[in-house]
Enzyme design. Structure first.
Site, PDB file in Angstrom:
ATOM      1  N   HIS A 121       0.861  -1.180   0.000  1.00 42.18           N
ATOM      2  CA  HIS A 121       0.000   0.000   0.000  1.00 42.18           C
ATOM      3  C   HIS A 121       0.899   1.233   0.000  1.00 42.18           C
ATOM      4  CE1 HIS A 121      -2.889   2.944   1.652  1.00 42.18           C
ATOM      5  NE2 HIS A 121      -3.857   2.114   1.319  1.00 42.18           N
ATOM      6  N   ASP A 198       2.738  -4.133   8.093  1.00 41.88           N
ATOM      7  CA  ASP A 198       1.463  -3.449   7.868  1.00 41.88           C
ATOM      8  C   ASP A 198       0.369  -4.486   8.074  1.00 41.88           C
ATOM      9  OD1 ASP A 198      -0.889  -2.441   6.812  1.00 41.88           O
ATOM     10  OD2 ASP A 198      -0.008  -1.759   4.930  1.00 41.88           O
ATOM     11  N   GLN A 201      -4.851  -5.265   6.956  1.00 38.62           N
ATOM     12  CA  GLN A 201      -5.780  -6.244   6.380  1.00 38.62           C
ATOM     13  C   GLN A 201      -5.717  -7.601   7.083  1.00 38.62           C
ATOM     14  OE1 GLN A 201      -7.990  -5.323   4.252  1.00 38.62           O
ATOM     15  NE2 GLN A 201      -7.139  -3.334   3.670  1.00 38.62           N
ATOM     16  N   LYS A 224     -11.019  -0.614  10.192  1.00 48.47           N
ATOM     17  CA  LYS A 224     -11.151  -1.814   9.357  1.00 48.47           C
ATOM     18  C   LYS A 224     -11.555  -3.040  10.175  1.00 48.47           C
ATOM     19  CE  LYS A 224      -7.636  -0.209   6.053  1.00 48.47           C
ATOM     20  NZ  LYS A 224      -8.478   0.084   4.880  1.00 48.47           N
ATOM     21  N   CYS A 361      -4.676   2.365  -3.818  1.00 52.10           N
ATOM     22  CA  CYS A 361      -3.450   2.881  -3.178  1.00 52.10           C
ATOM     23  C   CYS A 361      -2.291   1.906  -3.346  1.00 52.10           C
ATOM     24  CB  CYS A 361      -3.686   3.180  -1.708  1.00 52.10           C
ATOM     25  SG  CYS A 361      -4.849   4.522  -1.418  1.00 52.10           S
TER      26      CYS A 361
END
Length: 406
Positions: A121, A198, A201, A224, A361
């Protein structure tokens, strides 16, 4: 597990969009919020609204207890060793930027390497670009396998004794790839590098144990994972956070201010300058309670089953290209032949179906895929097979419509 009953706890889903019952397939961008989270935030503002840490009055004590209680919930949720390792931020982007600014600029120099992947991302690319420019370090990319997955041999070849930072998303927001973070972290550490993850997700959808992964930093966002917007988390190993300087200065993060110098509070508060995101943290704590009660294993199994069902249905249609590996998390990214993904999303929206369209992104990944944009359907615990069926019917209508006008 009755996911139809779970769906009823999300009031926003009980509406029509453009004359059709809403099908929300954009949870990778932001998830919807259950009643328990909405009520937790509302209760704070109605009954306990006060600043934290500073006061000795009842409301201040209540707010502080809830705020720090949320920190403990996060610690337990990702199995951090201490609440000192849990920093509240505005989200994944702020968390990664904190590491790139505070840690990277203090520890990198010319000749050092930062290693990332093509699937990242933008929020896990641009901070490292800037850190490299500021320090003279080199930014390197791990190549992707043909299906968009990460090969450990490629990781071993990319990471060298000159590598100081490896940063990688746990789950791709485009491909659905689940990356082998524990193995990559081990390779990074063998070469003297730190591992930044990261987790935007992954944390909402699967069990994450930062100690088992042995990552050095882990970033994720509340919005999220059924929580409010504007709240996120940076996990960092305590000894690394102790060595780092704050990136924001002002109230809350100070120990004592002299005329010409100041000292900082201990962890985690030295990284939380100003009035913190109190309601957001409380809402995130309520979201963690909600997800924990359902069970992350149940959620992950449900979502991956929906993704498998969706791919099976889509492959039966002509002119559909699906991107990413066979084994994936709960999302499907695709393109409909001769139809721009924005047009696909527009027709689906007319049917009450919300999907994401664009570069997500992830423009370097789009270039690697040799496309300018894609459409993406992402699933969460409130989605059902009926939602997938609606998506497929909507895509059939999209094909019919553009078949007539092309």
């Amino acid at each position: 597990m009755d996911f139809h009953a779970i769906r009823e706890q999300f009031p926003i889903l009980n509406q029509e969009v453009n004359g059709h019952p809403l099908v929300y397939l954009d949870s990778a961008a932001t998830s919807q919020k259950p009643v328990s989270v909405i009520e937790a935030v509302e209760k704070y503002y109605k009954q306990n609204n006060s600043n934290v840490h500073r006061g000795v009055h009842t409301l201040g004590n209540r707010a502080t207890d809830q705020y720090e209680g949320a920190r403990e919930k996060v610690r337990n949720f990702i199995n951090a060793a201490s609440t000192k390792e849990i920093i509240f931020t505005r989200g994944t982007t702020t968390s990664i930027n904190t590491v790139a600014y505070s840690y990277a600029r203090a520890n990198l120099s010319e000749g050092d390497e930062i290693v990332i992947t093509y699937m990242e991302h933008h929020s896990n690319i641009i901070p490292w670009q800037q850190a490299a420019k500021a320090t003279g370090a080199t930014l390197k990319y791990i190549p992707l396998q043909e299906d968009g997955s990460i090969g450990l041999q490629d990781v071993r070849e990319a990471i060298t004794p000159n590598t100081k930072i490896v940063s990688m998303m746990h789950v791709s927001n485009v491909l659905g790839s689940v990356n082998p973070i524990k193995d990559v972290a081990a390779i990074a550490h063998e070469n003297g590098a730190i591992m930044v993850v990261d987790g935007a997700q992954s944390v909402p959808h699967m069990k994450v144990d930062v100690q088992e992964l042995d990552c050095d930093f882990y970033a994720f966002s509340g919005h999220k994972m059924c929580g409010p917007t504007g709240i996120g988390v940076l996990y960092g190993k305590q000894h690394l956070l102790e060595e780092m300087e704050p990136v924001e200065f002002g109230g809350e993060m100070i120990d004592f201010v002299h005329l010409y110098e100041s000292t900082w509070k201990e962890l985690p508060w030295k990284f939380e300058g100003g009035t913190p995101i109190i309601a957001g943290a409380i809402g995130l704590g309520a979201a963690i309670d909600f997800l924990t009660e359902i069970g992350l294993d149940n959620i992950y199994e449900h979502e991956t089953r929906l993704a498998e069902y969706a791919m099976k249905q889509l492959r039966e249609m002509e002119g559909i290209t699906i991107y990413g590996p066979e084994k994936r998390a709960g999302l499907v990214t695709f393109n409909l032949a001769d139809v721009h993904p924005h047009d696909t999303a527009t027709v689906l929206d007319a049917e009450g179906i919300a999907v994401r369209a664009g570069h997500h992104c992830a423009q370097p990944l789009m270039k690697w895929l040799d496309v300018t944009a894609t459409a993406r359907a992402s699933f969460y615990l409130y989605n059902t097979e009926h939602d997938v069926d609606r998506l497929v019917e909507g895509l059939k209508k999209t094909k019919e419509y553009f078949g007539d006008v092309i």
